[in-house]
Write a protein that holds these residues in place. Structure first.
Motif, PDB file in Angstrom:
ATOM      1  N   ILE A  28       8.207   8.445   8.144  1.00 12.83           N
ATOM      2  CA  ILE A  28       6.983   9.238   8.013  1.00 12.83           C
ATOM      3  C   ILE A  28       5.907   8.379   7.372  1.00 12.83           C
ATOM      4  CG2 ILE A  28       5.944  11.291   6.978  1.00 12.83           C
ATOM      5  CD1 ILE A  28       8.749  12.556   6.999  1.00 12.83           C
ATOM      6  N   ASP A  29       4.816   8.191   8.058  1.00 16.50           N
ATOM      7  CA  ASP A  29       3.746   7.339   7.556  1.00 16.50           C
ATOM      8  C   ASP A  29       2.925   8.080   6.502  1.00 16.50           C
ATOM      9  OD1 ASP A  29       2.288   5.042   7.331  1.00 16.50           O
ATOM     10  OD2 ASP A  29       0.948   5.489   9.011  1.00 16.50           O
ATOM     11  N   TYR A  30       2.449   7.341   5.515  1.00 18.04           N
ATOM     12  CA  TYR A  30       1.615   7.926   4.472  1.00 18.04           C
ATOM     13  C   TYR A  30       0.760   6.824   3.871  1.00 18.04           C
ATOM     14  CZ  TYR A  30       5.041   5.816   1.343  1.00 18.04           C
ATOM     15  OH  TYR A  30       5.849   4.912   0.704  1.00 18.04           O
ATOM     16  N   ASP A  31      -0.238   7.203   3.102  1.00 19.40           N
ATOM     17  CA  ASP A  31      -1.133   6.244   2.458  1.00 19.40           C
ATOM     18  C   ASP A  31      -1.155   6.484   0.956  1.00 19.40           C
ATOM     19  OD1 ASP A  31      -2.040   4.864   4.759  1.00 19.40           O
ATOM     20  OD2 ASP A  31      -3.396   6.527   5.225  1.00 19.40           O
ATOM     21  N   VAL A  32      -1.316   5.396   0.217  1.00 19.24           N
ATOM     22  CA  VAL A  32      -1.560   5.476  -1.216  1.00 19.24           C
ATOM     23  C   VAL A  32      -3.020   5.110  -1.426  1.00 19.24           C
ATOM     24  CG1 VAL A  32      -0.987   4.562  -3.494  1.00 19.24           C
ATOM     25  CG2 VAL A  32       0.815   4.859  -1.763  1.00 19.24           C
ATOM     26  N   ILE A  33      -3.798   6.050  -1.963  1.00 16.14           N
ATOM     27  CA  ILE A  33      -5.233   5.833  -2.113  1.00 16.14           C
ATOM     28  C   ILE A  33      -5.498   5.082  -3.419  1.00 16.14           C
ATOM     29  CG2 ILE A  33      -7.498   6.917  -2.167  1.00 16.14           C
ATOM     30  CD1 ILE A  33      -5.889   7.337   0.428  1.00 16.14           C
TER      31      ILE A  33
ATOM     32  N   ASN B  74       0.810  -1.226   0.000  1.00 18.85           N
ATOM     33  CA  ASN B  74       0.000   0.000   0.000  1.00 18.85           C
ATOM     34  C   ASN B  74       0.839   1.270   0.000  1.00 18.85           C
ATOM     35  OD1 ASN B  74       0.996  -0.121   2.574  1.00 18.85           O
ATOM     36  ND2 ASN B  74      -0.957   0.141   3.613  1.00 18.85           N
ATOM     37  N   ARG B  75       2.151   1.130   0.031  1.00 17.65           N
ATOM     38  CA  ARG B  75       3.034   2.279  -0.110  1.00 17.65           C
ATOM     39  C   ARG B  75       3.635   2.366  -1.505  1.00 17.65           C
ATOM     40  NH1 ARG B  75       6.243   3.161   5.581  1.00 17.65           N
ATOM     41  NH2 ARG B  75       4.445   3.033   6.938  1.00 17.65           N
ATOM     42  N   GLY B  76       3.188   1.475  -2.378  1.00 21.89           N
ATOM     43  CA  GLY B  76       3.700   1.483  -3.739  1.00 21.89           C
ATOM     44  C   GLY B  76       5.060   0.840  -3.877  1.00 21.89           C
TER      45      GLY B  76
ATOM     46  N   LEU C  45       7.337   9.597  -7.957  1.00 23.73           N
ATOM     47  CA  LEU C  45       6.694   9.381  -6.660  1.00 23.73           C
ATOM     48  C   LEU C  45       7.354   8.250  -5.889  1.00 23.73           C
ATOM     49  CD1 LEU C  45       2.932   9.708  -7.660  1.00 23.73           C
ATOM     50  CD2 LEU C  45       4.316  11.377  -6.418  1.00 23.73           C
ATOM     51  N   LEU C  46       7.891   7.277  -6.618  1.00 26.19           N
ATOM     52  CA  LEU C  46       8.479   6.122  -5.937  1.00 26.19           C
ATOM     53  C   LEU C  46       9.661   6.515  -5.065  1.00 26.19           C
ATOM     54  CD1 LEU C  46       8.213   3.426  -8.753  1.00 26.19           C
ATOM     55  CD2 LEU C  46       6.714   3.787  -6.792  1.00 26.19           C
ATOM     56  N   PRO C  47      10.624   7.311  -5.574  1.00 25.67           N
ATOM     57  CA  PRO C  47      11.690   7.769  -4.668  1.00 25.67           C
ATOM     58  C   PRO C  47      11.147   8.578  -3.499  1.00 25.67           C
ATOM     59  CG  PRO C  47      12.319   8.123  -6.957  1.00 25.67           C
ATOM     60  CD  PRO C  47      10.866   7.732  -6.959  1.00 25.67           C
ATOM     61  N   GLN C  48      10.069   9.347  -3.746  1.00 18.47           N
ATOM     62  CA  GLN C  48       9.488  10.124  -2.652  1.00 18.47           C
ATOM     63  C   GLN C  48       8.948   9.203  -1.568  1.00 18.47           C
ATOM     64  OE1 GLN C  48       6.605  12.909  -4.152  1.00 18.47           O
ATOM     65  NE2 GLN C  48       7.961  13.664  -5.757  1.00 18.47           N
ATOM     66  N   MET C  49       8.277   8.113  -1.990  1.00 16.76           N
ATOM     67  CA  MET C  49       7.741   7.170  -1.008  1.00 16.76           C
ATOM     68  C   MET C  49       8.867   6.460  -0.267  1.00 16.76           C
ATOM     69  SD  MET C  49       4.286   5.601  -2.772  1.00 16.76           S
ATOM     70  CE  MET C  49       5.024   5.149  -4.341  1.00 16.76           C
ATOM     71  N   ASP C  50       9.927   6.114  -1.001  1.00 15.29           N
ATOM     72  CA  ASP C  50      11.078   5.475  -0.352  1.00 15.29           C
ATOM     73  C   ASP C  50      11.701   6.405   0.688  1.00 15.29           C
ATOM     74  OD1 ASP C  50      10.729   3.206  -1.842  1.00 15.29           O
ATOM     75  OD2 ASP C  50      12.228   3.730  -3.356  1.00 15.29           O
ATOM     76  N   GLU C  51      11.794   7.690   0.345  1.00 16.57           N
ATOM     77  CA  GLU C  51      12.399   8.655   1.267  1.00 16.57           C
ATOM     78  C   GLU C  51      11.518   8.849   2.501  1.00 16.57           C
ATOM     79  OE1 GLU C  51      15.361  11.347   2.595  1.00 16.57           O
ATOM     80  OE2 GLU C  51      15.304   9.706   1.131  1.00 16.57           O
ATOM     81  N   LEU C  52      10.204   8.911   2.305  1.00 18.54           N
ATOM     82  CA  LEU C  52       9.291   9.020   3.443  1.00 18.54           C
ATOM     83  C   LEU C  52       9.414   7.807   4.355  1.00 18.54           C
ATOM     84  CD1 LEU C  52       6.098  10.456   1.688  1.00 18.54           C
ATOM     85  CD2 LEU C  52       7.566  11.656   3.315  1.00 18.54           C
ATOM     86  N   SER C  53       9.529   6.621   3.745  1.00 19.92           N
ATOM     87  CA  SER C  53       9.681   5.396   4.539  1.00 19.92           C
ATOM     88  C   SER C  53      10.991   5.423   5.309  1.00 19.92           C
ATOM     89  CB  SER C  53       9.620   4.172   3.621  1.00 19.92           C
ATOM     90  OG  SER C  53       8.373   4.090   2.973  1.00 19.92           O
ATOM     91  N   ARG C  54      12.057   5.891   4.658  1.00 19.60           N
ATOM     92  CA  ARG C  54      13.366   5.943   5.321  1.00 19.60           C
ATOM     93  C   ARG C  54      13.333   6.868   6.527  1.00 19.60           C
ATOM     94  NH1 ARG C  54      17.842   8.861   5.691  1.00 19.60           N
ATOM     95  NH2 ARG C  54      16.968  10.564   4.454  1.00 19.60           N
ATOM     96  N   LEU C  55      12.568   7.972   6.406  1.00 26.71           N
ATOM     97  CA  LEU C  55      12.482   8.949   7.496  1.00 26.71           C
ATOM     98  C   LEU C  55      11.457   8.544   8.550  1.00 26.71           C
ATOM     99  CD1 LEU C  55      12.621  12.234   5.371  1.00 26.71           C
ATOM    100  CD2 LEU C  55      14.458  11.250   6.765  1.00 26.71           C
TER     101      LEU C  55
END
Length: 363
Positions: A214-219, A174-176, A202-212
């Motif tokens: 920071i929780d997020y959702d992919v709708i 669900n994070r792509g 967006l994929l590097p952005q999601m990877d960076e958020l995960s590394r930091l």
């Protein structure tokens, strides 16, 4: 000469004499006794022997301590050797919990746990790392259950989408984030996460958020290619027509991988769904005509599922002109293939002569 008497001076002397006399005349207290003091012997010879005795005691103590340490060390090595070679600690049982997408054999192979191996020689950290290398594993905990067992608890990543990348269809969470390729052995029907050109950023952005952390959702949503099928009221795969769907785009300023050129993909003559290419519709049609028949059906759907949706139907010969006449230059999907026609075979699912899980064949 006469003598002059000084009463003050003589009086003080008389008083001193009288006081001294009284002290001397006191009788000793009854039952009082003063012990005679013993003379302290010379410390010369006794001190030397005391030092010698102390030194001997320390030397003996150190020798005994060293002997004990050596004995314990040798005994410990012998005990370790016996324990790590004993059949009593041989692995007989491995309990695995939490797996869905890979087999027990795959878990044991990744963990490198073999029956009969001495359980005391197994490094827990190495076992956990071997399991984490599996793309389905989110987290893992391994416990040693003496004398002969291990417990493995695995938390798997949950697939939420299909994702097409470099021509391969993958499961993604669900994070792509890609998990593993889709295959027959682990097939799950899921919505498709569509990554359009530019969207891969967006994929590097999601990877960076995960590394930091920071929780997020992919709708999840409905892809435009599925909305296009609904707008056309067509199925992309039909028995006897096409069982393969290719999702791709024309090469523009952003190059395509060498093995994914449109001309090469067109050689399959399968159902093809082409994104972001309606602005190059003439070049698109010319390229496809090298492999498809010129009368192969083509549909262009503008803003599928929107209120201002438009549908243009044609073939590879006339579709470019029709699209220009409709004024469509962007925000449209081009679909190509004989699935747009009316000829196809009925599915064996409805054939009374075909046996399947829910019905026996009838003559």
């Amino acid at each position: 000469m006469g003598t002059v008497w000084d009463p003050i001076a003589d009086g003080s002397e008389i008083v001193g004499i009288l006081n001294s006399s009284k002290r001397n005349n006191r009788r000793p207290a009854r039952n009082s006794y003063t012990s005679p003091q013993r003379s302290t012997p010379s410390s010369g010879g006794g001190s030397f022997f005391a030092h010698v005795k102390s030194a001997l005691s320390w030397t003996l103590g150190l020798g005994i301590g060293a002997a004990l340490l050596v004995g314990l060390g040798v005994g410990g090595l012998q005990l370790h050797r016996l324990a790590t070679t004993s059949e009593f600690f041989a692995i007989k049982r491995v309990e695995i919990r939490g797996t869905t997408h890979f087999s027990r054999e795959e878990v044991l192979k990744a963990a490198n746990l073999q029956s009969g191996v001495n359980s005391l020689t197994v490094n827990i950290a190495d076992v956990e790392q071997g399991l984490r290398d599996n793309p389905w594993v989110l987290s893992v905990a391994v416990k040693r259950r003496l004398p002969d067992a291990f417990e493995i608890r695995i938390r798997e990543r949950i697939p939420a989408f299909w994702m097409l990348k470099d021509g391969v269809l993958y499961y993604a969470d669900n994070r792509g984030q890609i998990i593993a390729p889709v295959n027959v052995g682990n097939f799950l029907s899921l919505p498709t996460l569509e990554i359009l050109p530019g969207g891969e950023e967006l994929l590097p952005q999601m990877d960076e958020l995960s590394r930091l952390g920071i929780d997020y959702d992919v709708i999840p949503g409905v892809s435009s290619f599925l909305a296009t099928a609904a707008a056309l009221k067509k199925e992309y795969t039909l028995p006897g027509v096409s069982q393969t769907v290719i999702l791709t785009r024309m090469e523009g300023r952003t190059p395509m991988p060498p093995k994914e050129k449109l001309r090469d993909l067109a050689k399959h003559n399968s159902t093809m769904i082409i994104f972001l290419s309606v602005g190059m519709i003439e070049q698109l049609a010319d390229t496809l005509k090298e492999e498809y028949r010129e009368d192969t059906p083509v549909a262009v759907v503008y803003k599928a599922s929107w209120e201002d949706q438009k549908i243009v139907i044609g073939n590879l010969t006339n579709i470019a002109q029709k699209v220009k006449e409709a004024g469509i230059t962007k925000t449209a999907l081009t679909v190509v293939g004989d699935f747009l026609g009316d000829e196809y075979e009925l599915s064996k699912l409805y054939d009374k002569t075909f046996t399947h899980e829910f019905r026996q064949a009838k003559e």
